[in-house]
Design an enzyme around this catalytic site. Structure first.
Site, PDB file in Angstrom:
ATOM      1  N   CYS A  36     -15.750 -11.388 -11.522  1.00  0.00           N
ATOM      2  CA  CYS A  36     -16.846 -12.078 -10.852  1.00  0.00           C
ATOM      3  C   CYS A  36     -16.311 -13.403 -10.330  1.00  0.00           C
ATOM      4  O   CYS A  36     -15.194 -13.802 -10.634  1.00  0.00           O
ATOM      5  CB  CYS A  36     -17.966 -12.371 -11.844  1.00  0.00           C
ATOM      6  SG  CYS A  36     -18.557 -10.904 -12.693  1.00  0.00           S
ATOM      7  N   ARG A  45     -14.483 -11.316  -4.994  1.00  0.00           N
ATOM      8  CA  ARG A  45     -14.304 -11.082  -6.424  1.00  0.00           C
ATOM      9  C   ARG A  45     -15.386 -10.180  -7.017  1.00  0.00           C
ATOM     10  O   ARG A  45     -15.285  -9.739  -8.161  1.00  0.00           O
ATOM     11  CB  ARG A  45     -14.313 -12.409  -7.186  1.00  0.00           C
ATOM     12  CG  ARG A  45     -13.218 -13.357  -6.749  1.00  0.00           C
ATOM     13  CD  ARG A  45     -13.321 -14.646  -7.517  1.00  0.00           C
ATOM     14  NE  ARG A  45     -13.056 -14.440  -8.925  1.00  0.00           N
ATOM     15  CZ  ARG A  45     -11.861 -14.438  -9.476  1.00  0.00           C
ATOM     16  NH1 ARG A  45     -10.799 -14.621  -8.726  1.00  0.00           N
ATOM     17  NH2 ARG A  45     -11.711 -14.264 -10.771  1.00  0.00           N
ATOM     18  N   TRP A  99     -19.616  -8.621 -10.240  1.00  0.00           N
ATOM     19  CA  TRP A  99     -19.102  -7.248 -10.218  1.00  0.00           C
ATOM     20  C   TRP A  99     -19.488  -6.682 -11.576  1.00  0.00           C
ATOM     21  O   TRP A  99     -18.923  -7.052 -12.602  1.00  0.00           O
ATOM     22  CB  TRP A  99     -17.588  -7.283 -10.029  1.00  0.00           C
ATOM     23  CG  TRP A  99     -16.949  -5.941  -9.893  1.00  0.00           C
ATOM     24  CD1 TRP A  99     -17.115  -5.036  -8.885  1.00  0.00           C
ATOM     25  CD2 TRP A  99     -16.002  -5.350 -10.795  1.00  0.00           C
ATOM     26  NE1 TRP A  99     -16.339  -3.927  -9.109  1.00  0.00           N
ATOM     27  CE2 TRP A  99     -15.647  -4.089 -10.259  1.00  0.00           C
ATOM     28  CE3 TRP A  99     -15.414  -5.753 -11.991  1.00  0.00           C
ATOM     29  CZ2 TRP A  99     -14.743  -3.242 -10.889  1.00  0.00           C
ATOM     30  CZ3 TRP A  99     -14.513  -4.905 -12.614  1.00  0.00           C
ATOM     31  CH2 TRP A  99     -14.193  -3.663 -12.063  1.00  0.00           C
ATOM     32  N   ASN A 112     -17.517 -15.255 -15.954  1.00  0.00           N
ATOM     33  CA  ASN A 112     -16.596 -14.234 -15.458  1.00  0.00           C
ATOM     34  C   ASN A 112     -15.753 -13.768 -16.629  1.00  0.00           C
ATOM     35  O   ASN A 112     -15.070 -14.578 -17.256  1.00  0.00           O
ATOM     36  CB  ASN A 112     -15.699 -14.827 -14.361  1.00  0.00           C
ATOM     37  CG  ASN A 112     -14.567 -13.879 -13.983  1.00  0.00           C
ATOM     38  OD1 ASN A 112     -14.737 -12.660 -14.027  1.00  0.00           O
ATOM     39  ND2 ASN A 112     -13.427 -14.430 -13.616  1.00  0.00           N
ATOM     40  N   GLY A 113     -15.832 -12.483 -16.955  1.00  0.00           N
ATOM     41  CA  GLY A 113     -15.065 -11.965 -18.093  1.00  0.00           C
ATOM     42  C   GLY A 113     -15.915 -10.978 -18.868  1.00  0.00           C
ATOM     43  O   GLY A 113     -16.935 -10.497 -18.370  1.00  0.00           O
ATOM     44  N   GLU A 124       1.237   4.315  -2.091  1.00  0.00           N
ATOM     45  CA  GLU A 124       0.528   3.127  -1.613  1.00  0.00           C
ATOM     46  C   GLU A 124      -0.361   3.483  -0.413  1.00  0.00           C
ATOM     47  O   GLU A 124      -1.488   2.992  -0.294  1.00  0.00           O
ATOM     48  CB  GLU A 124       1.545   2.029  -1.259  1.00  0.00           C
ATOM     49  CG  GLU A 124       0.968   0.798  -0.593  1.00  0.00           C
ATOM     50  CD  GLU A 124      -0.125   0.094  -1.405  1.00  0.00           C
ATOM     51  OE1 GLU A 124      -0.348   0.426  -2.569  1.00  0.00           O
ATOM     52  OE2 GLU A 124      -0.785  -0.785  -0.820  1.00  0.00           O
ATOM     53  N   LYS A 158      -4.408   3.015  -0.235  1.00  0.00           N
ATOM     54  CA  LYS A 158      -5.037   2.184   0.797  1.00  0.00           C
ATOM     55  C   LYS A 158      -6.160   2.935   1.473  1.00  0.00           C
ATOM     56  O   LYS A 158      -7.251   2.428   1.641  1.00  0.00           O
ATOM     57  CB  LYS A 158      -3.954   1.798   1.812  1.00  0.00           C
ATOM     58  CG  LYS A 158      -3.921   0.446   2.368  1.00  0.00           C
ATOM     59  CD  LYS A 158      -3.548  -0.709   1.514  1.00  0.00           C
ATOM     60  CE  LYS A 158      -4.104  -0.768   0.134  1.00  0.00           C
ATOM     61  NZ  LYS A 158      -3.384  -1.582  -0.793  1.00  0.00           N
ATOM     62  N   GLU A 212      -9.219   3.546  -0.836  1.00  0.00           N
ATOM     63  CA  GLU A 212      -9.943   2.305  -1.142  1.00  0.00           C
ATOM     64  C   GLU A 212     -10.920   1.900  -0.044  1.00  0.00           C
ATOM     65  O   GLU A 212     -12.048   1.534  -0.321  1.00  0.00           O
ATOM     66  CB  GLU A 212      -8.943   1.144  -1.280  1.00  0.00           C
ATOM     67  CG  GLU A 212      -8.362   0.945  -2.637  1.00  0.00           C
ATOM     68  CD  GLU A 212      -7.552  -0.331  -2.690  1.00  0.00           C
ATOM     69  OE1 GLU A 212      -7.902  -1.188  -3.503  1.00  0.00           O
ATOM     70  OE2 GLU A 212      -6.581  -0.491  -1.922  1.00  0.00           O
ATOM     71  N   HIS A 250       4.709  23.206  -5.663  1.00  0.00           N
ATOM     72  CA  HIS A 250       4.322  23.307  -7.075  1.00  0.00           C
ATOM     73  C   HIS A 250       2.836  23.076  -7.280  1.00  0.00           C
ATOM     74  O   HIS A 250       2.399  22.828  -8.399  1.00  0.00           O
ATOM     75  CB  HIS A 250       5.137  22.318  -7.912  1.00  0.00           C
ATOM     76  CG  HIS A 250       6.607  22.594  -7.854  1.00  0.00           C
ATOM     77  ND1 HIS A 250       7.192  23.620  -8.551  1.00  0.00           N
ATOM     78  CD2 HIS A 250       7.601  22.006  -7.138  1.00  0.00           C
ATOM     79  CE1 HIS A 250       8.486  23.644  -8.293  1.00  0.00           C
ATOM     80  NE2 HIS A 250       8.761  22.678  -7.429  1.00  0.00           N
ATOM     81  N   LYS A 284     -11.449  -7.689  -6.192  1.00  0.00           N
ATOM     82  CA  LYS A 284     -10.093  -8.087  -5.789  1.00  0.00           C
ATOM     83  C   LYS A 284      -9.127  -8.086  -6.962  1.00  0.00           C
ATOM     84  O   LYS A 284      -8.012  -7.621  -6.840  1.00  0.00           O
ATOM     85  CB  LYS A 284     -10.142  -9.465  -5.119  1.00  0.00           C
ATOM     86  CG  LYS A 284      -8.789  -9.973  -4.632  1.00  0.00           C
ATOM     87  CD  LYS A 284      -8.236  -9.096  -3.532  1.00  0.00           C
ATOM     88  CE  LYS A 284      -6.843  -9.522  -3.099  1.00  0.00           C
ATOM     89  NZ  LYS A 284      -6.166  -8.428  -2.382  1.00  0.00           N
TER      90      LYS A 284
HETATM   91  C1  AGP Z   1      -4.881  -2.961  -3.995  1.00  0.00           C
HETATM   92  O1  AGP Z   1      -5.271  -2.598  -2.729  1.00  0.00           O
HETATM   93  C2  AGP Z   1      -5.890  -2.824  -5.013  1.00  0.00           C
HETATM   94  N1  AGP Z   1      -7.074  -3.536  -4.689  1.00  0.00           N
HETATM   95  C3  AGP Z   1      -5.478  -2.902  -6.477  1.00  0.00           C
HETATM   96  O2  AGP Z   1      -4.824  -1.705  -6.750  1.00  0.00           O
HETATM   97  C4  AGP Z   1      -4.598  -4.081  -6.931  1.00  0.00           C
HETATM   98  O3  AGP Z   1      -3.329  -3.990  -6.346  1.00  0.00           O
HETATM   99  C5  AGP Z   1      -4.498  -4.062  -8.456  1.00  0.00           C
HETATM  100  O4  AGP Z   1      -5.779  -4.230  -9.001  1.00  0.00           O
HETATM  101  C6  AGP Z   1      -3.566  -5.111  -9.007  1.00  0.00           C
HETATM  102  O5  AGP Z   1      -3.999  -6.394  -8.709  1.00  0.00           O
HETATM  103  P1  AGP Z   1      -3.041  -7.627  -8.908  1.00  0.00           P
HETATM  104  O6  AGP Z   1      -1.883  -7.444  -7.995  1.00  0.00           O
HETATM  105  O7  AGP Z   1      -3.859  -8.833  -8.564  1.00  0.00           O
HETATM  106  O8  AGP Z   1      -2.614  -7.614 -10.349  1.00  0.00           O
END
Ligand code: AGP
Length: 633
Positions: free
Chosen positions: A2, A27, A87, A113-114, A506, A510, A513, A529, A628
């Protein structure tokens, strides 16, 4: 994760808090709220949904106040307050579960936050003491506990409360009886404070403060800040004063804005050439040769402490999450290639619960590389702390100066990417790769697996990457056109071998997401396989092909896809003809050293994901259910 903000000063707090929250919406964005303390007492307004929903609600409430109402009678008037963008973890997104939370009498407000891990026990205890709860959140217990301990001294009540909390928190707290101060405290969740003329601020992240100041205080674990209008005092959790110095933020508010781009994600994709230069250039130097021959280029990591004492390591271990883990997988191939050293790479959430063999007594010990854009990811921090306990030497690769990861590692290598706001990581990924390559080539040189000439050749190739990235970006319309034809394909695979497999992972992440398209990656050799069972005329497979010795194998895989009716796209170098007959579409990247190809081959996939998101009417900057950085497990 958050976002929290706090303001105390001489101006109306609500607009300042809302502007701060806008900068932190990345966030968390399933609900938001603010609490303002003014002449009319403590007022709270909160709403499910994005920040815009809260802004509308506040505007409505103010509009419904009596025309010409006197100061103090409008809702949310006051010169101090707290804000929160959520969040959800405990309790669904709803008005009532939104922060700030208050005690029963409504005089104390808390943003958090936490995660409070012992909240159920505390809730039961408070209920036994007659407290009626309103929300399902873990945070509400904090407001009631502070009230329970409050007898005229808010700081003391907060200190007594945090003794009872288990878990992670960054908290902002205000109390109607003490209208001259905000109390803030953190444990394992980030918090920064800053002061400007006649006002003080707290926030979960620097962008929320940049409009007011670039000199910030990073709170350490268990530190408490007491913010007054004219000063900030710091204490440890036993109430002893702590002297803290400000850190100057090197980027400004403009860098945290969209700067003419429609979305942060597109802006950040475009910032990669500059971010790569900034990450690379300060670490390259001209070195005089000792034998009178011409000066040569070398990598200087001594200033971050990566000197010859690291050269005797017996192994490299890498841990990270998500995109940063994919960078780590590329790192594995890079270290094996340049250094010929055993490498282990794992996702941090697995690593921390394994019983990994880390043995500092091994000849040379382990270099433990921990990668995180934010430097605050809960699993990543836990993995680092475990490795540290077991005696490994820790190198952190992170983008956030002063983050927890940066402060706890033995050595920090910053990715000078500037603020990454979009939830989907792009420029952080490529700059993480650049850091890993720098470290691998340097270590290879120190250990003698690369001689001066080979090291200089690798550096020269690295220096050409930013311009090559620029070229790919200048041809982005081709990817946009392809996306406009393919964005309805809901079965998308990426495949590759070696470095290209890491980039495939990756690429698939992307796409899923930001577009919510089901996409997966597989090592191309695995096609037969299992994954091939899914291929039909509704499938798009993008083959990443930058490892020339494996082009024939990749071409066979592409033919297998085509034979089953699938569409095949290829990402390869501009001079390669191997796929001209088989692929439906080819995206070409400039030729580079094949070990460095991930720095370039990922860019077409980033753009494809971005365009699919936009074409599907989504917001690529704020994908559903994501945040994020994941500061809770
Ligand atoms: C990346 O597009 C993602 N949002 C996510 O996988 C991110 O890379 C992951 O949560 C790690 O975050 P960080 O690099 O801040 O530790």
């Amino acid at each position: 994760m958050c976002g929290i903000v706090g303001y105390i000063g001489g101006e109306e707090a609500a607009p300042i808090l809302l502007r701060g929250l806008q900068k932190l919406e990345y966030r968390g964005y399933d609900s938001a709220g603010i609490a303002v303390l003014g002449e009319a007492g403590l007022k709270v307004c909160k709403s499910k949904g994005r920040l815009a929903a809260l802004e509308e609600k506040i505007a409505l409430e103010n509009a419904s106040a009596l025309p010409g109402a006197a100061r103090g009678t409008l809702s949310l008037e006051g010169t101090m307050g707290l804000g929160h963008t959520r969040w959800a973890t405990h309790g669904e997104p709803s008005d009532v579960n939104s922060h700030p939370h208050t005690d029963v009498s409504g005089k104390i407000a808390v943003v958090h936050n936490g995660i409070i891990e012992n909240h159920a026990k505390l809730r039961a205890w408070l209920k036994d003491h007659g407290v009626a709860f309103r929300s399902e959140t873990d945070t509400e217990v904090i407001a009631h506990l502070i009230d329970f301990h409050y007898n005229g001294d808010l700081l003391r009540a907060v200190m007594e409360t945090i003794q009872r909390l288990e878990g992670s928190y960054a908290l902002g707290i205000i109390c109607e009886n003490e209208p001259d101060r905000i109390i803030a405290v953190r444990r394992e969740s980030p918090l920064v404070a800053g002061a400007a003329a006649g006002s003080s601020f707290i926030a979960s992240d620097v962008p929320a403060l940049l409009e007011h100041t670039r000199d910030v205080y990073y709170l350490d674990d268990r530190e408490i800040a007491v913010l007054f209008r004219d000063r900030i005092e710091f204490y440890n959790d036993e109430g002893q004063p702590v002297l803290k110095e400000t850190a100057r933020v090197s980027w400004d508010a403009a860098e945290a804005e969209k700067g003419g781009y429609e979305h942060f994600m597109l802006k950040e994709i475009h910032e990669q050439p500059r971010a790569l230069v900034d990450t690379l250039r300060p670490r390259i130097r001209n070195e005089e040769s000792t034998d009178g021959s011409a000066p040569f280029r070398s990598i200087n990591l001594e200033e971050i402490g990566f000197d010859s004492s690291w050269a005797g390591a017996g192994r490299v271990v890498i841990a990270a999450c998500g995109t940063a883990w994919h960078a780590g997988v590329v790192g594995k191939y890079a270290f094996e290639h340049y250094v010929r050293i055993p490498v282990e790479v794992d996702v941090a959430s697995e690593f921390r619960y394994r019983n990994p063999v880390l043995d500092p007594a091994n000849p040379g010990g382990d270099i433990f590389i921990i990668i995180s854009q934010s430097g605050e990811t809960a699993d990543t921090l836990a993995a680092m702390r475990m490795a540290k306990k077991k005696g490994a030497r820790i190198v952190a690769i992170t983008n956030v100066v002063g983050s927890t990861l940066a402060r706890e590692a033995d050595l920090v290598m910053y990715t000078w990417a500037g603020p990454e706001i979009a939830v989907a990581s792009t420029k952080a990924f490529t700059t993480q790769l650049m850091c890993l390559y720098l470290m691998a080539v340097r270590l290879g040189f120190l250990r003698g697996t690369l001689d001066g000439e080979a090291s200089a050749a690798a550096i020269e190739a690295m220096e050409k990457i930013p311009q090559a990235a620029e070229k790919i970006l200048s041809e982005k319309e081709k990817i946009q056109r392809f996306a406009s034809r393919q964005f309805n394909k809901t079965k998308v695979f990426y495949m590759g071998r070696l470095f290209d497999y890491a980039v495939s992972m990756e690429s698939a992440l992307k796409l899923k997401e930001v577009s919510y398209i089901h996409s997966e990656a597989f090592a191309a050799g695995e096609l037969k396989h299992g994954p091939i069972a899914l291929v039909d005329q509704h499938t798009l497979v993008t083959a990443i092909c930058t490892q020339s010795r494996l082009f024939d194998k990749m071409d066979s895989n592409i033919k297998e896809i085509k034979a089953r009716g699938g569409t095949a796209a290829v990402i390869t170098y501009e001079d390669v003809t191997a796929f001209d007959e088989t692929a439906d579409e080819i995206f070409r990247i400039p030729r580079t050293d094949e070990s460095l190809s991930p720095l370039l081959s990922v860019i077409p996939s980033q753009l494809y994901a971005y365009y699919c998101s936009v074409l599907r009417g989504l917001d690529p900057d704020r994908p559903r259910n994501l945040a994020k950085s994941v500061t809770v497990e």
